[in-house]
Design a protein around this motif. Structure first.
Motif, PDB file in Angstrom:
ATOM      1  N   LYS A 259      15.174  23.171   0.855  1.00  0.00           N
ATOM      2  CA  LYS A 259      15.166  22.945   2.272  1.00  0.00           C
ATOM      3  C   LYS A 259      16.020  23.967   2.897  1.00  0.00           C
ATOM      4  CE  LYS A 259      14.644  17.795   2.040  1.00  0.00           C
ATOM      5  NZ  LYS A 259      15.361  16.408   2.410  1.00  0.00           N
TER       6      LYS A 259
ATOM      7  N   ILE B 299      13.546  26.783   3.548  1.00  0.00           N
ATOM      8  CA  ILE B 299      12.574  26.328   4.752  1.00  0.00           C
ATOM      9  C   ILE B 299      13.437  26.412   6.228  1.00  0.00           C
ATOM     10  CG2 ILE B 299      11.233  24.361   6.010  1.00  0.00           C
ATOM     11  CD1 ILE B 299      10.607  23.604   2.991  1.00  0.00           C
ATOM     12  N   THR B 300      14.635  25.983   6.244  1.00  0.00           N
ATOM     13  CA  THR B 300      15.535  26.166   7.342  1.00  0.00           C
ATOM     14  C   THR B 300      15.515  27.652   7.975  1.00  0.00           C
ATOM     15  OG1 THR B 300      16.633  24.114   6.907  1.00  0.00           O
ATOM     16  CG2 THR B 300      17.691  25.520   8.294  1.00  0.00           C
TER      17      THR B 300
ATOM     18  N   ARG C  70      13.523  30.093   6.972  1.00  0.00           N
ATOM     19  CA  ARG C  70      12.242  30.605   7.613  1.00  0.00           C
ATOM     20  C   ARG C  70      12.060  30.012   9.085  1.00  0.00           C
ATOM     21  NH1 ARG C  70       8.468  29.150   2.257  1.00  0.00           N
ATOM     22  NH2 ARG C  70       9.288  31.000   1.072  1.00  0.00           N
ATOM     23  N   ASN C  71      12.269  28.804   9.399  1.00  0.00           N
ATOM     24  CA  ASN C  71      12.002  28.309  10.721  1.00  0.00           C
ATOM     25  C   ASN C  71      12.962  29.039  11.690  1.00  0.00           C
ATOM     26  OD1 ASN C  71      10.107  27.042   9.874  1.00  0.00           O
ATOM     27  ND2 ASN C  71      11.263  24.822   9.180  1.00  0.00           N
ATOM     28  N   GLU C  72      14.356  28.999  11.076  1.00  0.00           N
ATOM     29  CA  GLU C  72      15.426  29.309  12.243  1.00  0.00           C
ATOM     30  C   GLU C  72      15.216  30.812  12.578  1.00  0.00           C
ATOM     31  OE1 GLU C  72      20.213  29.792  12.451  1.00  0.00           O
ATOM     32  OE2 GLU C  72      19.435  28.173  11.068  1.00  0.00           O
TER      33      GLU C  72
ATOM     34  N   ASN D 246      12.322  32.692  12.096  1.00  0.00           N
ATOM     35  CA  ASN D 246      10.971  33.010  12.138  1.00  0.00           C
ATOM     36  C   ASN D 246      10.627  34.065  11.240  1.00  0.00           C
ATOM     37  OD1 ASN D 246       8.409  32.571  13.206  1.00  0.00           O
ATOM     38  ND2 ASN D 246       8.589  34.013  15.062  1.00  0.00           N
ATOM     39  N   THR D 247      11.047  34.194   9.863  1.00  0.00           N
ATOM     40  CA  THR D 247      10.587  35.072   9.030  1.00  0.00           C
ATOM     41  C   THR D 247      10.513  34.608   7.674  1.00  0.00           C
ATOM     42  OG1 THR D 247      11.031  37.344   8.255  1.00  0.00           O
ATOM     43  CG2 THR D 247      12.715  35.787   8.288  1.00  0.00           C
ATOM     44  N   GLN D 248       9.461  35.318   6.678  1.00  0.00           N
ATOM     45  CA  GLN D 248       9.214  35.011   5.318  1.00  0.00           C
ATOM     46  C   GLN D 248      10.520  35.361   4.430  1.00  0.00           C
ATOM     47  OE1 GLN D 248       6.856  33.216   4.223  1.00  0.00           O
ATOM     48  NE2 GLN D 248       7.468  33.090   2.370  1.00  0.00           N
TER      49      GLN D 248
END
Length: 131
Positions: A113, A116-117, A119-121, A123-125
C-alpha cells in the motif's frame, strides 16, 4: 588494492569474474569477503563494542525544508522488501510478513500500500521487489 586480490589463491576467482564482465566494485567486494573467510574472521561483532545512538535527527529542526522533492528520482528507486524467515522458530506456521497487523492488513499489505500510494501521489512508477 585488496589483500585478497594479491593472494595467488584468489587469482582463479579474479580471472573468472573479470572474464564474466563483473565490475571492479563487485570483484573487490567479493575479494574482501574472501579475505575475511581465509583469515578465519568470524564476522561477529562483540556486543561490548556496540554503542547506542545518542541523538537522532529531528524532522522539523534538522530535515524538513532542507531538501528538494524530486519525484523523478522515484522512477529510479526500488522499494526492496526483505521478507526474512518463516517464523518457525517463533512457532508460526507462515511467513512473518503475512502476520495480520492492523485492520486485516499484513506487514506485506502495508508495504504494498505504501508503494501504491507513492505511485499515485507522485504519478510515477516506483519499483517494488520482494526477497
Amino acid at each position: 588494492m585488496s589483500e585478497a586480490v594479491k593472494d595467488p589463491r584468489f587469482a582463479p576467482f579474479y580471472e573468472k569474474m573479470k572474464a564474466e564482465g563483473l565490475s571492479d566494485a563487485a570483484i573487490f567486494s567479493f575479494a574482501h569477503s574472501y579475505q575475511e573467510l581465509v583469515s578465519g574472521a568470524s564476522g561477529m561483532i562483540e556486543e561490548t563494542s556496540i554503542v547506542g545512538v545518542t541523538e537522532l535527527p529531528d524532522l522539523e529542526k534538522d530535515i524538513r525544508g532542507k531538501y528538494t522533492v524530486n519525484p523523478a528520482l522515484l522512477g529510479q528507486t526500488v522499494v526492496l522488501k526483505l521478507n526474512g524467515g518463516l517464523g518457525t522458530s517463533m512457532g508460526l506456521d507462515k511467513a512473518k510478513s503475512l502476520l495480520e497487523v492492523k485492520n486485516g492488513d499484513t506487514f506485506l499489505d502495508l508495504t504494498a500500500k505504501q508503494v501504491i500510494t507513492m505511485r499515485n501521489e507522485f504519478n510515477t512508477q516506483v519499483n517494488f521487489m520482494l526477497m
